[in-house]
Design a protein around this motif. Structure first.
Motif, PDB file in Angstrom:
ATOM      1  N   TRP A 153       0.831  -1.201   0.000  1.00 37.20           N
ATOM      2  CA  TRP A 153       0.000   0.000   0.000  1.00 37.20           C
ATOM      3  C   TRP A 153       0.872   1.260   0.000  1.00 37.20           C
ATOM      4  N   LYS A 159      -4.414  -0.692  -3.818  1.00 38.31           N
ATOM      5  CA  LYS A 159      -5.348   0.406  -3.632  1.00 38.31           C
ATOM      6  C   LYS A 159      -5.937   0.377  -2.218  1.00 38.31           C
ATOM      7  N   VAL A 160      -6.490   1.515  -1.831  1.00 39.25           N
ATOM      8  CA  VAL A 160      -7.083   1.623  -0.497  1.00 39.25           C
ATOM      9  C   VAL A 160      -8.211   0.612  -0.323  1.00 39.25           C
ATOM     10  N   THR A 163      -6.815  -2.883   0.384  1.00 38.15           N
ATOM     11  CA  THR A 163      -6.340  -3.078   1.756  1.00 38.15           C
ATOM     12  C   THR A 163      -7.520  -3.208   2.714  1.00 38.15           C
TER      13      THR A 163
END
Length: 331
Positions: A153, A159-160, A163
């Motif tokens: 990350w 990508k957010v 995660t």
């Protein structure tokens, strides 16, 4: 008339005795080297990086040998001694190889990304030959996968939302495992803990609670952003035998260290305050010397198991003493 040149030997001719002594020395050294590991191999045995392994050796006074070429080697007996201090048993190190494939970093990440929490739970349970094996699995399989996820990350490789999916999948697996390990016979010990940090550091505290459950300790996880006063109040109200504070990323901020010291002062003197997490500097360790710091869950487990053993001894002593204090007429 022919000239005869004489070349002076740089080294004297070795006698037969010196050659034999030298051969015996290197034969003996070669046998010794067969019972030694390289830094990388030894680090792999404990599932830490080579740099972390070197730091652990320095911290625990492990002496390393040198090859003729100057490379450092780790004697097996020294590795066993270090593993014992870190709470990593021989069975854990041997059984690790049996589940290395199914719980490799890539496999764990794949399960997290595809939201297969039940599959991850089942693989973890299949690798547990006994409840306490869960701790080595977390140390050597789950934690490295989570660290890799965080690194990806930070590098922009994840990508957010990815995660977040991985985190939610891991939490579902933890909840399912908690249900399973709550059936473990309890030791009578009770623990309270969480994270004093202002960040949402939920995962590390839940892994500590899960590890304590696998040891038969009743664990109450208060979650992230818990003020020191609130954690102390909970620990004292529940008569906790130990308290833990976890943090994924430590720093040396005075306010954070102050919160831990405040918690330490508000707890009973005999109640251990266990702290853990990555990146704790030597100065912070010195500032928090009143607390008990662990770099691995295995080290924490060894400490807790000593507490369990001491409690059993105290209970047996009290029981024997009460019997002896009773008169024959009262029996």
């Amino acid at each position: 008339m022919a000239m005869i040149s004489v070349t002076r030997l740089q080294h004297p001719i070795e006698t037969r005795e010196s050659l034999v002594r030298r051969d015996v020395f290197w034969l003996k050294r070669s046998v010794e080297m067969q019972t030694e590991l390289s830094i990388r191999d030894a680090a792999q045995q404990l599932s830490v990086s080579p740099s972390t392994f070197k730091r652990l050796c320095e911290k625990h006074g492990v002496e390393l040998n040198r090859t003729p070429g100057g490379h450092r080697r780790v004697p097996l007996n020294a590795l066993d001694e270090l593993a014992c201090k870190l709470g990593i048993g021989e069975l854990q190190r041997q059984t690790r190889h049996s589940w290395r494939g199914s719980l490799s970093t890539n496999n764990v990440l794949d399960l997290l990304k595809t939201q297969q929490s039940d599959q991850l739970r089942d693989r973890i349970l299949a690798a547990c030959h006994q409840p306490s094996d869960l701790i080595s699995i977390i140390d050597q399989a789950i934690a490295p996968a989570l660290w890799t996820m965080g690194t990806m990350w930070q590098r922009g490789e994840m990508k957010v939302y990815e995660t977040q999916i991985c985190t939610e999948t891991m939490l579902r697996s933890i909840y399912a495992l908690e249900t399973h390990f709550q059936r473990v016979q309890e030791t009578g010990l009770q623990a309270v803990g969480g994270c004093l940090h202002e960040g949402c550091d939920t995962m590390s505290s839940k892994l500590v609670a899960l590890s304590l459950l696998s040891l038969g300790v009743r664990a109450h996880d208060l979650g992230p952003r818990v003020p020191a006063e609130e954690m102390a109040d909970a620990a004292n109200a529940l008569a906790a035998d130990l308290v833990w504070c976890s943090s994924t990323h430590w720093d040396d901020r005075a306010d954070l260290i102050g919160q831990h010291l405040l918690l330490r002062r508000m707890l009973a003197v005999e109640t251990p305050l266990m702290i853990g997490g990555g990146g704790l500097s030597k100065s912070a360790v010195h500032s928090l010397e009143a607390c008990t710091y662990f770099e691995t869950l295995g080290g924490m487990a060894a400490f807790v198991q000593d507490m369990v053993a001491n409690k059993k001894v105290d209970k047996e002593t009290r029981s024997t003493g009460s019997l002896r204090s009773r008169s024959p007429q009262s029996l």
